[in-house]
Design a protein around this motif. Structure first.
Motif, PDB file in Angstrom:
ATOM      1  N   THR A 190     -51.500 -20.829  -0.984  1.00 43.94           N
ATOM      2  CA  THR A 190     -50.179 -20.330  -0.621  1.00 43.94           C
ATOM      3  C   THR A 190     -50.312 -19.013   0.139  1.00 43.94           C
ATOM      4  O   THR A 190     -51.042 -18.107  -0.287  1.00 43.94           O
ATOM      5  CB  THR A 190     -49.305 -20.115  -1.879  1.00 43.94           C
ATOM      6  OG1 THR A 190     -49.148 -21.362  -2.539  1.00 43.94           O
ATOM      7  CG2 THR A 190     -47.941 -19.556  -1.501  1.00 43.94           C
ATOM      8  N   VAL A 191     -49.613 -18.921   1.256  1.00 48.26           N
ATOM      9  CA  VAL A 191     -49.658 -17.745   2.124  1.00 48.26           C
ATOM     10  C   VAL A 191     -48.393 -16.911   1.925  1.00 48.26           C
ATOM     11  O   VAL A 191     -47.292 -17.459   1.821  1.00 48.26           O
ATOM     12  CB  VAL A 191     -49.777 -18.183   3.599  1.00 48.26           C
ATOM     13  CG1 VAL A 191     -49.491 -17.029   4.547  1.00 48.26           C
ATOM     14  CG2 VAL A 191     -51.156 -18.763   3.863  1.00 48.26           C
ATOM     15  N   THR A 192     -48.547 -15.604   1.868  1.00 48.56           N
ATOM     16  CA  THR A 192     -47.401 -14.695   1.799  1.00 48.56           C
ATOM     17  C   THR A 192     -47.350 -13.854   3.058  1.00 48.56           C
ATOM     18  O   THR A 192     -48.355 -13.238   3.439  1.00 48.56           O
ATOM     19  CB  THR A 192     -47.491 -13.770   0.570  1.00 48.56           C
ATOM     20  OG1 THR A 192     -47.465 -14.569  -0.611  1.00 48.56           O
ATOM     21  CG2 THR A 192     -46.310 -12.802   0.535  1.00 48.56           C
ATOM     22  N   ILE A 193     -46.190 -13.866   3.726  1.00 51.85           N
ATOM     23  CA  ILE A 193     -46.012 -13.001   4.896  1.00 51.85           C
ATOM     24  C   ILE A 193     -44.824 -12.070   4.663  1.00 51.85           C
ATOM     25  O   ILE A 193     -43.869 -12.418   3.968  1.00 51.85           O
ATOM     26  CB  ILE A 193     -45.819 -13.803   6.203  1.00 51.85           C
ATOM     27  CG1 ILE A 193     -44.585 -14.706   6.143  1.00 51.85           C
ATOM     28  CG2 ILE A 193     -47.066 -14.619   6.512  1.00 51.85           C
ATOM     29  CD1 ILE A 193     -44.307 -15.435   7.451  1.00 51.85           C
ATOM     30  N   ARG A 194     -44.909 -10.892   5.238  1.00 51.05           N
ATOM     31  CA  ARG A 194     -43.859  -9.890   5.100  1.00 51.05           C
ATOM     32  C   ARG A 194     -42.877 -10.002   6.254  1.00 51.05           C
ATOM     33  O   ARG A 194     -43.280 -10.147   7.408  1.00 51.05           O
ATOM     34  CB  ARG A 194     -44.469  -8.483   5.070  1.00 51.05           C
ATOM     35  CG  ARG A 194     -45.313  -8.211   3.840  1.00 51.05           C
ATOM     36  CD  ARG A 194     -46.312  -7.081   4.073  1.00 51.05           C
ATOM     37  NE  ARG A 194     -45.643  -5.878   4.581  1.00 51.05           N
ATOM     38  CZ  ARG A 194     -46.243  -4.986   5.374  1.00 51.05           C
ATOM     39  NH1 ARG A 194     -47.492  -5.172   5.777  1.00 51.05           N
ATOM     40  NH2 ARG A 194     -45.581  -3.927   5.771  1.00 51.05           N
ATOM     41  N   TYR A 195     -41.598  -9.909   5.923  1.00 49.83           N
ATOM     42  CA  TYR A 195     -40.522 -10.006   6.915  1.00 49.83           C
ATOM     43  C   TYR A 195     -39.603  -8.802   6.720  1.00 49.83           C
ATOM     44  O   TYR A 195     -39.056  -8.599   5.632  1.00 49.83           O
ATOM     45  CB  TYR A 195     -39.762 -11.320   6.716  1.00 49.83           C
ATOM     46  CG  TYR A 195     -38.505 -11.507   7.547  1.00 49.83           C
ATOM     47  CD1 TYR A 195     -38.398 -11.008   8.848  1.00 49.83           C
ATOM     48  CD2 TYR A 195     -37.426 -12.222   7.034  1.00 49.83           C
ATOM     49  CE1 TYR A 195     -37.257 -11.206   9.601  1.00 49.83           C
ATOM     50  CE2 TYR A 195     -36.274 -12.428   7.785  1.00 49.83           C
ATOM     51  CZ  TYR A 195     -36.189 -11.921   9.066  1.00 49.83           C
ATOM     52  OH  TYR A 195     -35.051 -12.119   9.799  1.00 49.83           O
ATOM     53  N   ALA A 196     -39.437  -8.015   7.764  1.00 54.41           N
ATOM     54  CA  ALA A 196     -38.666  -6.778   7.659  1.00 54.41           C
ATOM     55  C   ALA A 196     -37.514  -6.761   8.653  1.00 54.41           C
ATOM     56  O   ALA A 196     -37.632  -7.265   9.766  1.00 54.41           O
ATOM     57  CB  ALA A 196     -39.569  -5.564   7.907  1.00 54.41           C
ATOM     58  N   TRP A 197     -36.396  -6.170   8.233  1.00 55.03           N
ATOM     59  CA  TRP A 197     -35.234  -6.054   9.111  1.00 55.03           C
ATOM     60  C   TRP A 197     -34.408  -4.844   8.700  1.00 55.03           C
ATOM     61  O   TRP A 197     -34.614  -4.256   7.638  1.00 55.03           O
ATOM     62  CB  TRP A 197     -34.380  -7.321   9.048  1.00 55.03           C
ATOM     63  CG  TRP A 197     -33.695  -7.552   7.719  1.00 55.03           C
ATOM     64  CD1 TRP A 197     -32.455  -7.129   7.328  1.00 55.03           C
ATOM     65  CD2 TRP A 197     -34.235  -8.269   6.594  1.00 55.03           C
ATOM     66  NE1 TRP A 197     -32.173  -7.536   6.047  1.00 55.03           N
ATOM     67  CE2 TRP A 197     -33.252  -8.237   5.570  1.00 55.03           C
ATOM     68  CE3 TRP A 197     -35.436  -8.932   6.352  1.00 55.03           C
ATOM     69  CZ2 TRP A 197     -33.441  -8.842   4.318  1.00 55.03           C
ATOM     70  CZ3 TRP A 197     -35.624  -9.537   5.117  1.00 55.03           C
ATOM     71  CH2 TRP A 197     -34.634  -9.490   4.122  1.00 55.03           C
ATOM     72  N   TRP A 198     -33.494  -4.454   9.570  1.00 56.87           N
ATOM     73  CA  TRP A 198     -32.513  -3.429   9.227  1.00 56.87           C
ATOM     74  C   TRP A 198     -31.126  -4.066   9.185  1.00 56.87           C
ATOM     75  O   TRP A 198     -30.897  -5.116   9.786  1.00 56.87           O
ATOM     76  CB  TRP A 198     -32.534  -2.274  10.230  1.00 56.87           C
ATOM     77  CG  TRP A 198     -32.061  -2.638  11.603  1.00 56.87           C
ATOM     78  CD1 TRP A 198     -30.782  -2.677  12.057  1.00 56.87           C
ATOM     79  CD2 TRP A 198     -32.874  -3.020  12.732  1.00 56.87           C
ATOM     80  NE1 TRP A 198     -30.735  -3.058  13.380  1.00 56.87           N
ATOM     81  CE2 TRP A 198     -32.005  -3.262  13.823  1.00 56.87           C
ATOM     82  CE3 TRP A 198     -34.257  -3.165  12.921  1.00 56.87           C
ATOM     83  CZ2 TRP A 198     -32.465  -3.654  15.064  1.00 56.87           C
ATOM     84  CZ3 TRP A 198     -34.713  -3.551  14.172  1.00 56.87           C
ATOM     85  CH2 TRP A 198     -33.824  -3.793  15.232  1.00 56.87           C
ATOM     86  N   GLY A 199     -30.217  -3.407   8.501  1.00 54.51           N
ATOM     87  CA  GLY A 199     -28.852  -3.920   8.441  1.00 54.51           C
ATOM     88  C   GLY A 199     -28.209  -3.645   7.098  1.00 54.51           C
ATOM     89  O   GLY A 199     -28.840  -3.120   6.176  1.00 54.51           O
ATOM     90  N   GLY A 200     -26.952  -4.009   6.986  1.00 51.97           N
ATOM     91  CA  GLY A 200     -26.199  -3.777   5.770  1.00 51.97           C
ATOM     92  C   GLY A 200     -26.353  -4.889   4.758  1.00 51.97           C
ATOM     93  O   GLY A 200     -27.119  -5.845   4.942  1.00 51.97           O
ATOM     94  N   GLU A 201     -25.610  -4.762   3.672  1.00 52.83           N
ATOM     95  CA  GLU A 201     -25.716  -5.701   2.560  1.00 52.83           C
ATOM     96  C   GLU A 201     -25.368  -7.140   2.942  1.00 52.83           C
ATOM     97  O   GLU A 201     -26.083  -8.076   2.535  1.00 52.83           O
ATOM     98  CB  GLU A 201     -24.828  -5.229   1.404  1.00 52.83           C
ATOM     99  CG  GLU A 201     -24.976  -6.077   0.159  1.00 52.83           C
ATOM    100  CD  GLU A 201     -24.176  -5.534  -1.003  1.00 52.83           C
ATOM    101  OE1 GLU A 201     -24.465  -5.939  -2.142  1.00 52.83           O
ATOM    102  OE2 GLU A 201     -23.255  -4.720  -0.772  1.00 52.83           O
TER     103      GLU A 201
END
Length: 429
Positions: A42-53
């Motif tokens: 199983t591979v884990t990748i990081r996903y990042a973003w900006w924004g509100g709730e």
């Protein structure tokens, strides 16, 4: 716009909903060490973003869908507000540990491509892990730099004028497609005379609006590597703006500061404000009036200088899992269910699969969609202006220095010199 070409088409132009802009969320920590692969493959990748709730809630739903389809790929989310996102990302990039996949924008493409951070996703498209087909209105080109595809658009938006519909109606003025800047300022003068409020919240500090004005006059804010205008050009722009502050046509910048994070428009300090069309959701939630999208004023009665901007997804060039990162991006921009969940939070959906799948029912999303359709039908949309490395720093400088002009702290000519000095340093960085 369209047949009646005015702002009375409330069913199309009405903006509704609560602001997401002021709802920040703390960033999570990144994955420490390793290559993100477990013993069972199983591979884990990081996903990042900006924004509100609301954006974060929606994105987490789409992540769950992806993990169901790809059970051997797990997504670790990282999210925060815009300013904190880029502060953190710069640190991560400098340390060689940015997220595998992350939200991006045109002002940062060349900057991080120059530093070798961004993957050319054409390689993954060639490998069959990512489709570059079915993007609407040529928006895929927004993510291209020097022949490389380093960003994949998730949505598209364009600059617009948000107006207080009740104020415009009460003053008896109309926003027509193709109106000129003189007609726009005449309308604001009428509003000021009749309603005793300012016409605009402070147009001349907005880099992207000035870009449109320059494009209307055969120039642009940026070339591939420099500023596309002169010190005299921006001196005149800021001098005209300051005169309108002094006359009361543009709102008092001190009062605008006092009502933040609320907009000066929704606070009732002015009758109009320039912003990206998909940001129009904030006004109805903040204010007591009715708000709508109106056409950008022109120099020649036709050319608005507009283009489609977009938020994008990019991948880290050094990711240990390029295939999985590309598969994740592909899912996020093409899967119809993702389109239904995200709606127009990040702009009008960029691919035909998602655009066709999402049918807006609320007045705001209908209004944004109709506005972009009308702009497209008018035949005024051009290609996005190039953004050289350092564009993000210059945008912040333009906003800050323009604000100093508005407050009378800096004379327009001195402000222009300061902007060019800061731009020179930004381009060299």
């Amino acid at each position: 716009m369209g047949t009646s070409r005015n702002v009375e088409r409330r069913t199309i132009l009405k903006a509704a909903g609560a602001t997401a802009a002021t709802l920040g969320l703390a960033a999570t920590t990144g994955c420490g060490g390793g290559d993100g692969t477990s013993a069972d493959g199983t591979v884990t990748i990081r996903y990042a973003w900006w924004g509100g709730e609301p954006r974060t809630i929606a994105i987490k739903k789409t992540i769950a869908l992806f993990e169901k389809k790809y059970p051997k790929i797990k997504i670790k989310p990282e999210f925060t507000d815009y300013e904190a996102f880029w502060e953190k990302f710069q640190t991560q990039a400098s340390g060689g540990n940015p997220p595998d996949v992350f939200q991006n924008a045109v002002g940062f493409l060349r900057k991080y491509d120059k530093r070798g951070v961004l993957m050319d996703l054409k390689t993954q498209a060639d490998a069959g892990n990512l489709s570059l087909e079915n993007f609407r209105n040529g928006v895929l080109a927004n993510g291209q730099v020097d022949g490389k595809q380093i960003g994949i658009p998730v949505g598209a938006n364009t600059m617009s004028l948000v107006i207080d519909l009740k104020a415009f109606e009460k003053a008896g003025v109309e926003a027509k497609f193709g109106w000129t800047w003189d007609e726009y300022f005449d309308a604001l003068q009428t509003i000021q005379d009749k309603l005793k409020i300012a016409g605009d919240t402070g147009y001349f500090s907005i880099m992207y609006l000035y870009d449109l004005y320059l494009r209307q006059n055969g120039k642009a804010f940026f070339t591939d590597s420099d500023l596309g205008f002169t010190e005299d050009d921006v001196t005149q722009w800021w001098a005209d703006g300051y005169k309108r502050v002094k006359s009361g046509l543009v709102a008092d910048p001190k009062k605008i500061e006092q009502v933040k994070p609320k907009s000066g428009l929704s606070a009732g300090l002015a009758a109009s404000e320039f912003t990206w069309d998909n940001f129009s959701i904030r006004y109805q939630g903040e204010g007591e009036s009715d708000y709508g999208l109106a056409p950008i004023p022109t120099t020649d009665g036709k050319d608005t200088g507009q283009y489609l901007g977009s938020l994008m997804l990019s991948a880290f060039s050094g990711t240990k899992h390029p295939k999985e990162a590309a598969q994740f991006i592909d899912f996020m921009v093409h899967d119809p269910e993702v389109g239904k969940i995200m709606g127009y939070d990040r702009g009008i959906l960029a691919t035909t699969e998602q655009y066709d799948a999402f049918k807006p029912t609320d007045p705001n999303n209908k209004g944004v969609s109709a506005y972009e359709d009308e702009v497209a039908k008018a035949g005024v949309l051009g290609k996005i202006t190039p953004h050289p490395s350092g564009a993000d720093v210059i945008e912040a400088a333009f906003l800050r220095i323009g604000g100093e002009v508005a407050q009378g702290k800096t004379k327009p000519a001195d402000a222009a010199k300061a902007l060019f000095s800061e731009a020179k340093a930004a381009f060299a960085g």
